[in-house]
Design a protein around this motif. Structure first.
Motif, mmCIF file in Angstrom:
data_model
loop_
_atom_site.group_PDB
_atom_site.id
_atom_site.type_symbol
_atom_site.label_atom_id
_atom_site.label_comp_id
_atom_site.label_asym_id
_atom_site.label_seq_id
_atom_site.Cartn_x
_atom_site.Cartn_y
_atom_site.Cartn_z
ATOM 1 N N THR A 179 0.812 -1.214 0.000
ATOM 2 C CA THR A 179 0.000 0.000 0.000
ATOM 3 C C THR A 179 0.846 1.263 0.000
ATOM 4 O OG1 THR A 179 -0.138 -0.204 2.411
ATOM 5 C CG2 THR A 179 -1.978 -1.078 1.126
ATOM 6 N N ALA A 180 2.041 1.177 0.590
ATOM 7 C CA ALA A 180 2.906 2.359 0.657
ATOM 8 C C ALA A 180 3.744 2.539 -0.600
ATOM 9 C CB ALA A 180 3.825 2.261 1.872
ATOM 10 N N LEU A 181 3.678 1.588 -1.517
ATOM 11 C CA LEU A 181 4.483 1.679 -2.734
ATOM 12 C C LEU A 181 3.803 2.572 -3.762
ATOM 13 C CD1 LEU A 181 5.490 -2.078 -3.183
ATOM 14 C CD2 LEU A 181 6.849 -0.259 -2.154
ATOM 15 N N SER A 182 4.600 3.196 -4.575
ATOM 16 C CA SER A 182 4.056 4.022 -5.651
ATOM 17 C C SER A 182 3.433 3.130 -6.718
ATOM 18 C CB SER A 182 5.172 4.869 -6.266
ATOM 19 O OG SER A 182 6.154 4.029 -6.882
ATOM 20 N N ALA A 183 2.644 3.732 -7.558
ATOM 21 C CA ALA A 183 1.993 2.964 -8.627
ATOM 22 C C ALA A 183 3.022 2.302 -9.525
ATOM 23 C CB ALA A 183 1.080 3.883 -9.430
ATOM 24 N N ARG A 184 4.132 2.998 -9.762
ATOM 25 C CA ARG A 184 5.186 2.441 -10.614
ATOM 26 C C ARG A 184 5.832 1.224 -9.964
ATOM 27 N NH1 ARG A 184 10.372 5.842 -13.052
ATOM 28 N NH2 ARG A 184 11.251 4.123 -14.288
ATOM 29 N N ALA A 185 5.971 1.283 -8.631
ATOM 30 C CA ALA A 185 6.604 0.169 -7.909
ATOM 31 C C ALA A 185 5.682 -1.028 -7.783
ATOM 32 C CB ALA A 185 7.055 0.629 -6.528
ATOM 33 N N GLN A 186 4.413 -0.873 -8.199
ATOM 34 C CA GLN A 186 3.469 -1.975 -8.087
ATOM 35 C C GLN A 186 3.257 -2.700 -9.410
ATOM 36 O OE1 GLN A 186 -0.155 -1.429 -5.852
ATOM 37 N NE2 GLN A 186 0.693 0.230 -4.635
ATOM 38 N N ASN A 187 4.111 -2.413 -10.399
ATOM 39 C CA ASN A 187 4.001 -3.193 -11.630
ATOM 40 C C ASN A 187 4.584 -4.583 -11.394
ATOM 41 O OD1 ASN A 187 6.917 -3.262 -12.351
ATOM 42 N ND2 ASN A 187 6.642 -1.053 -12.598
ATOM 43 N N VAL A 188 4.295 -5.523 -12.265
ATOM 44 C CA VAL A 188 4.662 -6.927 -12.050
ATOM 45 C C VAL A 188 6.167 -7.106 -11.873
ATOM 46 C CG1 VAL A 188 4.672 -9.226 -13.085
ATOM 47 C CG2 VAL A 188 2.644 -7.793 -13.256
ATOM 48 N N ALA A 189 6.963 -6.455 -12.706
ATOM 49 C CA ALA A 189 8.420 -6.625 -12.639
ATOM 50 C C ALA A 189 8.980 -6.143 -11.302
ATOM 51 C CB ALA A 189 9.085 -5.878 -13.785
ATOM 52 N N SER A 190 8.511 -4.983 -10.828
ATOM 53 C CA SER A 190 8.993 -4.443 -9.558
ATOM 54 C C SER A 190 8.544 -5.307 -8.385
ATOM 55 C CB SER A 190 8.489 -3.004 -9.370
ATOM 56 O OG SER A 190 8.975 -2.150 -10.394
ATOM 57 N N LEU A 191 7.303 -5.760 -8.436
ATOM 58 C CA LEU A 191 6.791 -6.617 -7.368
ATOM 59 C C LEU A 191 7.557 -7.936 -7.310
ATOM 60 C CD1 LEU A 191 2.934 -6.087 -7.763
ATOM 61 C CD2 LEU A 191 4.380 -5.281 -5.884
ATOM 62 N N GLU A 192 7.903 -8.468 -8.476
ATOM 63 C CA GLU A 192 8.655 -9.727 -8.540
ATOM 64 C C GLU A 192 10.001 -9.592 -7.835
ATOM 65 O OE1 GLU A 192 11.155 -11.449 -12.088
ATOM 66 O OE2 GLU A 192 9.009 -11.858 -12.418
ATOM 67 N N VAL A 193 10.727 -8.511 -8.118
ATOM 68 C CA VAL A 193 12.032 -8.285 -7.492
ATOM 69 C C VAL A 193 11.885 -8.131 -5.981
ATOM 70 C CG1 VAL A 193 13.981 -6.695 -7.315
ATOM 71 C CG2 VAL A 193 13.021 -7.257 -9.563
ATOM 72 N N ARG A 194 10.873 -7.388 -5.554
ATOM 73 C CA ARG A 194 10.655 -7.152 -4.125
ATOM 74 C C ARG A 194 10.294 -8.443 -3.394
ATOM 75 N NH1 ARG A 194 9.582 -3.116 -0.514
ATOM 76 N NH2 ARG A 194 7.938 -3.457 1.025
ATOM 77 N N VAL A 195 9.420 -9.234 -4.001
ATOM 78 C CA VAL A 195 8.996 -10.500 -3.384
ATOM 79 C C VAL A 195 10.171 -11.459 -3.243
ATOM 80 C CG1 VAL A 195 7.681 -12.611 -3.835
ATOM 81 C CG2 VAL A 195 6.558 -10.390 -4.021
ATOM 82 N N ILE A 196 10.970 -11.616 -4.284
ATOM 83 C CA ILE A 196 12.113 -12.521 -4.235
ATOM 84 C C ILE A 196 13.074 -12.104 -3.127
ATOM 85 C CG2 ILE A 196 14.188 -13.272 -5.465
ATOM 86 C CD1 ILE A 196 11.733 -14.714 -6.401
ATOM 87 N N ALA A 197 13.361 -10.819 -3.022
ATOM 88 C CA ALA A 197 14.295 -10.331 -2.004
ATOM 89 C C ALA A 197 13.770 -10.588 -0.602
ATOM 90 C CB ALA A 197 14.551 -8.836 -2.214
ATOM 91 N N LEU A 198 12.484 -10.334 -0.385
ATOM 92 C CA LEU A 198 11.903 -10.531 0.945
ATOM 93 C C LEU A 198 11.858 -12.014 1.328
ATOM 94 C CD1 LEU A 198 8.955 -7.957 0.925
ATOM 95 C CD2 LEU A 198 10.949 -7.938 2.434
ATOM 96 N N LEU A 199 11.422 -12.854 0.412
ATOM 97 C CA LEU A 199 11.304 -14.277 0.708
ATOM 98 C C LEU A 199 12.666 -14.922 0.942
ATOM 99 C CD1 LEU A 199 8.458 -15.497 -1.690
ATOM 100 C CD2 LEU A 199 8.312 -14.674 0.661
#
Length: 264
Positions: free
Chosen positions: A82-102
């Motif tokens: 919810t705190a991410l910008s619209a640009r940071a919520q595209n599939v590619a950005s979300l994929e990178v963020r999810v992999i790093a967190l997991l």
């Protein structure tokens, strides 16, 4: 449960073992997943300041949507987007963020419940979603477990590479055997009844006929009969009570049909 525990304890390797658990709705797939999830609950490591999460249990989104799935993962690990910008919520950005967190969580297994939901999408959407599951398993070196109704088997087989690494484990409906008898007796013994229920073999067969051998229906039947036994003062489940019992959905069928006829 033993098989799943062995998978989550297995050493990391290039291709981690996977499993597809399938069976009728209500047979107990979600209960198995939740039991394992409680056994491997997240633990906070004060030394590193990180919460270790060996198992991540997720429910597949209503349709095979990559973006929605990544957002579900972030919410499940306490990092909502919810705190991410619209640009940071595209599939590619979300994929990178999810992999790093997991990767930081020390993950060992990802369980996807209700995987048959992907059947709601087109063939192309299904393939893309299956690619995401395979990618997560490869990139994080974690075991992948999918749970769903038997129709989900055909969907999983749509990705040959994923199907090859997911062994299939079918959960059959209960049958008229010693295991079923033991389960019924154990379940009835757990009910708050003052008297012992001595059921005949004929009654056990009746329970199977009424429920189709589906676990959730069997539990509903025993619970319903136990409540009736307490209300009537019988304090035990009798053969006669089982013979007279009807499913909840059947009790209102005739009045409903009569109401429809009266309106006509």
């Amino acid at each position: 449960m033993d098989r799943l525990q062995g998978m989550i304890e297995a050493p990391r390797q290039t291709r981690m073992p996977g499993l597809l658990v399938h069976g009728a709705s209500g047979i107990g797939k979600t209960m198995i997943a939740r039991n394992l999830s409680r056994k491997y609950a997240p633990e906070y490591d004060p030394a590193s300041g990180i919460t270790r999460t060996p198992l991540l249990l997720l429910q597949a989104p209503p349709a095979p949507d990559e973006r929605r799935f990544y957002l579900h993962i972030l919410a499940a690990v306490g990092a909502p987007a919810t705190a991410l910008s619209a640009r940071a919520q595209n599939v590619a950005s979300l994929e990178v963020r999810v992999i790093a967190l997991l990767r930081d969580l020390g993950l060992r297994m990802i369980m996807i419940d209700e995987v048959h939901n992907l059947l709601a999408g087109t063939h192309r959407e299904q393939r893309r979603f299956l690619n995401v599951l395979r990618y997560l398993s490869n990139e994080l070196e974690v075991s992948l477990v999918c749970l769903g109704v038997s129709e989900a088997v055909d969907a999983i087989r749509g990705d040959i590479q994923l199907a090859r690494r997911l062994d299939e484990h079918h959960l059959p409906n209960w049958r008229d055997d010693a295991e079923f008898s033991d389960m019924i007796q154990t379940l009835i013994a757990a009910m708050p009844l003052e008297k012992k229920s001595n059921l005949k073999v004929k009654s056990l067969k009746q329970v199977l006929a009424l429920t189709g051998g589906v676990t959730s229906r069997i539990f509903a039947l025993v619970k319903d009969l136990s409540i009736d036994a307490i209300i009537t003062g019988e304090e035990c489940i009798t053969d006669d009570a089982i013979a007279k019992w009807t499913p909840v959905w059947s009790r209102h069928a005739n009045p409903h049909r009569r109401l429809q006829k009266s309106r006509v």
